[in-house]
Design an enzyme around this catalytic site. Structure first.
Site, short mmCIF file in Angstrom:
data_model
loop_
_atom_site.label_atom_id
_atom_site.label_comp_id
_atom_site.label_asym_id
_atom_site.label_seq_id
_atom_site.Cartn_x
_atom_site.Cartn_y
_atom_site.Cartn_z
N LYS A 100 8.56 -28.65 -42.09
CA LYS A 100 8.10 -27.87 -40.94
C LYS A 100 9.25 -27.81 -39.95
O LYS A 100 9.63 -28.81 -39.35
CB LYS A 100 6.87 -28.52 -40.30
CG LYS A 100 6.49 -27.84 -38.98
CD LYS A 100 5.30 -28.46 -38.29
CE LYS A 100 5.28 -28.02 -36.83
NZ LYS A 100 4.10 -28.50 -36.11
N ASN A 209 -2.96 -31.16 -34.71
CA ASN A 209 -2.83 -32.60 -34.55
C ASN A 209 -3.68 -33.09 -33.37
O ASN A 209 -4.68 -33.78 -33.53
CB ASN A 209 -1.35 -32.97 -34.36
CG ASN A 209 -1.08 -34.47 -34.42
OD1 ASN A 209 0.02 -34.89 -34.75
ND2 ASN A 209 -2.03 -35.32 -34.10
N THR A 210 -3.30 -32.64 -32.16
CA THR A 210 -3.95 -33.15 -30.95
C THR A 210 -5.46 -32.89 -30.93
O THR A 210 -6.22 -33.74 -30.47
CB THR A 210 -3.30 -32.52 -29.70
OG1 THR A 210 -1.89 -32.70 -29.80
CG2 THR A 210 -3.79 -33.17 -28.43
#
Lengths: 258, 72
Positions: A100, A209-210
């Site tokens: 990524k 993610n968060t």
């Protein structure tokens, strides 16, 4: 209804949800959340080993690279050179060629440095990396990255960690329409409906993610995201009805009681 | 002072004592690190895993050892 497979750089996946591994309380919680999400691809960051605390466990002890596709990121890199160096190191750990790519242009917004991202992508593709770049939701940039040979494009929905959802659905629609590689919404998802919305637009996947790690109950949110991505994908493939201004009755108009 | 400079390396940005030239494999063992979990750069050059046994770490070398941590 059999779905077409989701392929990244020649590798086939079933799950269209990619999850990050940052911001969890510990590795056990990371593992539980990843399992609940059903994700097959997990992003990780590349950092110096902690020399003074070396008895410490390793993330890969909890996320077996034989079971999960590990997707190293270049988070924290502000130049193409830093990002390229990070990818080369990541590959040497031995988890494959998928990376990524993110080259940050501004610390406050964490928006990508588009020129540096394109520069790094060009070098990395030549070196055999399967590059998945995090980019601004700009259709032209996404086209360029596709032409260079990136295996996916990953436009942001909103700033990283903001939870604002899809801020520019029309750009996203254009990106999807012209894409010959998978389009993965990366960053900005806040809750399950944001993920479902991205999939309903026709995105091939969502990376977050968060939204999971920062939820009050990350394990429950991981499951919610799994269901949202599946539901959104299925709704996209099922083909939604047209929007109409006026009502059309669902019940027959004939045979009404006198 | 000169002695200490001559017998140390820079490991992940900090000085680290090294008595003599040491094989990278031995250094990793001393640090309790598994080769399948890390990648190593010496003086900005990546060392391929297949060459860990034959690669010597020498005084004054700049060594970077990285691993994967949680991240998005």
């Amino acid at each position: 209804m059999q779905d077409t497979s989701f392929e990244l750089g020649g590798i086939k996946f079933h799950s269209r949800l990619i999850v990050g591994t940052g911001k969890y309380r510990d590795f056990a919680e990371t593992k539980a959340a990843v399992e609940a999400s059903g994700a097959e691809i997990v992003t990780v960051a590349v950092r110096r080993v902690n020399i003074t605390d070396r008895g410490k466990e390793n993330l890969l002890d909890y996320l077996d690279p034989k079971r999960y596709q590990i997707l190293p990121n270049t988070a924290g890199c502000f130049t193409a050179d830093e990002a390229i160096r990070t990818c080369r190191l990541a590959r040497e750990v031995g988890v494959g060629e998928l990376v990524k790519l993110e080259v940050i242009g501004d610390n406050r917004t964490l928006f990508p440095d588009v020129a540096a991202t394109i520069e790094a992508a060009r070098v990395l593709v030549k070196e055999g990396f399967k590059v998945m770049p995090y980019v601004t939701d700009d259709p032209v940039t996404c086209l360029r990255l596709q032409e260079i040979g990136c295996v996916a494009v990953m436009p942001l929905a909103a700033p990283i960690g903001s939870g604002l959802g899809i801020r520019n659905p029309y750009n996203l629609a254009i990106i999807i329409e012209q894409a010959k590689v998978p389009v993965i919404v990366d960053a900005g998802v806040g809750t399950a409906s944001d993920a479902a919305e991205a999939m309903e637009f026709g995105c091939d996947g969502v990376l977050m993610n968060t939204a999971i790690a920062g939820a009050k109950d990350p394990i429950a949110m991981a499951r919610a995201m799994k269901l949202a991505v599946e539901a959104g994908r299925l709704a996209y493939r099922a083909g939604r009805i047209e929007r109409k201004l006026y009502a059309t009755a669902s019940s027959p108009l004939s045979g009404l009681i006198g | 002072m000169l002695d200490s400079i001559a017998t140390s390396i820079t490991l992940n940005g900090d000085p680290y004592p090294l008595d003599r030239d040491t094989a990278l494999t031995a250094l990793l063992e001393r640090l309790n690190m598994r080769r399948g979990r890390v990648a190593v750069e010496i003086n900005h050059e990546i060392v391929p895993k297949a060459r860990y046994d034959e690669t010597m770490v020498r005084a004054g070398d700049h060594v970077e050892i990285i691993n994967f941590v949680g991240g998005g």
